[in-house]
Scaffold this motif. Structure first.
Motif, PDB file in Angstrom:
ATOM      1  N   TRP A  81      -0.004 -27.249  17.892  1.00 22.96           N
ATOM      2  CA  TRP A  81       0.907 -26.801  18.954  1.00 22.96           C
ATOM      3  C   TRP A  81       1.638 -27.997  19.548  1.00 22.96           C
ATOM      4  CZ3 TRP A  81       0.646 -28.585  23.959  1.00 22.96           C
ATOM      5  CH2 TRP A  81       1.584 -28.028  24.828  1.00 22.96           C
ATOM      6  N   GLY A  82       0.913 -29.102  19.776  1.00 23.99           N
ATOM      7  CA  GLY A  82       1.534 -30.291  20.342  1.00 23.99           C
ATOM      8  C   GLY A  82       2.640 -30.836  19.453  1.00 23.99           C
ATOM      9  N   VAL A  83       2.425 -30.820  18.144  1.00 26.63           N
ATOM     10  CA  VAL A  83       3.457 -31.262  17.205  1.00 26.63           C
ATOM     11  C   VAL A  83       4.687 -30.369  17.316  1.00 26.63           C
ATOM     12  CG1 VAL A  83       4.025 -31.507  14.763  1.00 26.63           C
ATOM     13  CG2 VAL A  83       1.818 -32.315  15.609  1.00 26.63           C
ATOM     14  N   SER A  84       4.465 -29.055  17.375  1.00 22.18           N
ATOM     15  CA  SER A  84       5.578 -28.113  17.489  1.00 22.18           C
ATOM     16  C   SER A  84       6.348 -28.336  18.790  1.00 22.18           C
ATOM     17  CB  SER A  84       5.066 -26.671  17.422  1.00 22.18           C
ATOM     18  OG  SER A  84       6.123 -25.748  17.494  1.00 22.18           O
ATOM     19  N   ALA A  85       5.634 -28.606  19.879  1.00 18.95           N
ATOM     20  CA  ALA A  85       6.293 -28.862  21.162  1.00 18.95           C
ATOM     21  C   ALA A  85       7.076 -30.166  21.125  1.00 18.95           C
ATOM     22  CB  ALA A  85       5.261 -28.889  22.283  1.00 18.95           C
ATOM     23  N   ALA A  86       6.570 -31.177  20.387  1.00 17.95           N
ATOM     24  CA  ALA A  86       7.313 -32.425  20.243  1.00 17.95           C
ATOM     25  C   ALA A  86       8.599 -32.193  19.460  1.00 17.95           C
ATOM     26  CB  ALA A  86       6.451 -33.472  19.536  1.00 17.95           C
TER      27      ALA A  86
END
Length: 252
Positions: free
Chosen positions: A177-182
């Motif tokens: 999820w963090g990668v997608s938000a980045a």
């Protein structure tokens, strides 16, 4: 993964890639929208060749968006090929990345129950249903980064579809999820889904550990993916999210 399932995934990925390419070819061109001409291609350019010493807001504040997902379409734009061919290549490229996590989600929801062939047919139908979303089909024919930014989010969902999820899996899902938000800051809104999905105390000692796993995973995934761009913005503007969050970080 068994050989039969690996073959199923490979065939469906090839089919999705070919289908997306055929759809783009049927349009007869790769349309260059205002966004593509104004900043999509430029973002792909500075992903490869940073131009902080040459340009100041060359494409308005969109110049400061996360640029790396625009690099493939920028490279395609440099090829001396007809528009339909470029459109087919771009659509097929996106489909090839989207289909695997979609298939894994379908596998979690529709596992084999007796006949492997019947299970494969159900998953094929489910993948087709997901891939034929009008929103997705429209986005595959644009230069926007929405489809590629959704890939790690789909993998996060795939990881979450476990009967007995572990804290390690929670960490992995949060990192994805963090990668997608980045990749696209608006994907950060899915944090509410992440918390609701994973914060399910099934044992008395799990809630705190689960919360730590989610928090550390989200920070790690976002930080690793965003660092190459955020550090450049910090150096140039004093704000890793410029032009956002000026009240927190300010700007130089």
């Amino acid at each position: 993964m068994t050989r039969a399932r690996a073959t199923e995934l490979l065939l469906l990925t090839l089919l999705a890639t070919a289908g997306a390419a055929a759809l783009a070819l049927s349009q007869g061109q790769l349309a260059w929208s205002w966004d593509a001409l104004n900043h999509h291609i430029y973002l792909g350019l500075i992903a490869e060749h940073p131009r902080w010493d040459l340009d100041v807001i060359p494409a308005s504040y969109q110049s400061y968006q996360y640029p790396y997902l625009y690099w493939p379409v920028y490279r395609l734009s440099q090829w001396d090929l007809p528009g339909p061919v470029l459109g087919a290549a771009w659509a097929g490229f996106q489909a090839a990345w989207l289909l695997p996590p979609l298939w894994v989600i379908c596998l979690r929801l529709l596992p084999d129950q007796g006949s492997i062939l019947i299970g494969a047919l159900w998953r094929t139908a489910a993948c087709a249903l997901g891939a034929l979303s009008l929103v997705l089909l429209a986005s595959l024919q644009t230069t926007a980064n929405d489809a590629l930014a959704a890939v790690p989010l789909l993998w996060a969902i795939a990881v979450g579809l476990q009967e007995e999820p572990t804290d390690r899996q929670a960490f992995v899902a949060a990192a994805l999820w963090g990668v997608s938000a980045a990749f696209k800051l608006s994907n950060g809104l899915f944090i509410f889904w992440l918390l609701l999905w994973w914060w399910v105390p099934r044992r008395p000692h799990w809630p705190l550990r689960r919360g730590l796993a989610l928090s550390l995973g989200a920070v790690a995934g976002f930080g690793i993916a965003y660092a190459p761009w955020g550090l450049q913005l910090w150096h140039v503007t004093g704000n890793p999210f410029y032009p956002n969050f000026l009240s927190v970080f300010g700007a130089s």
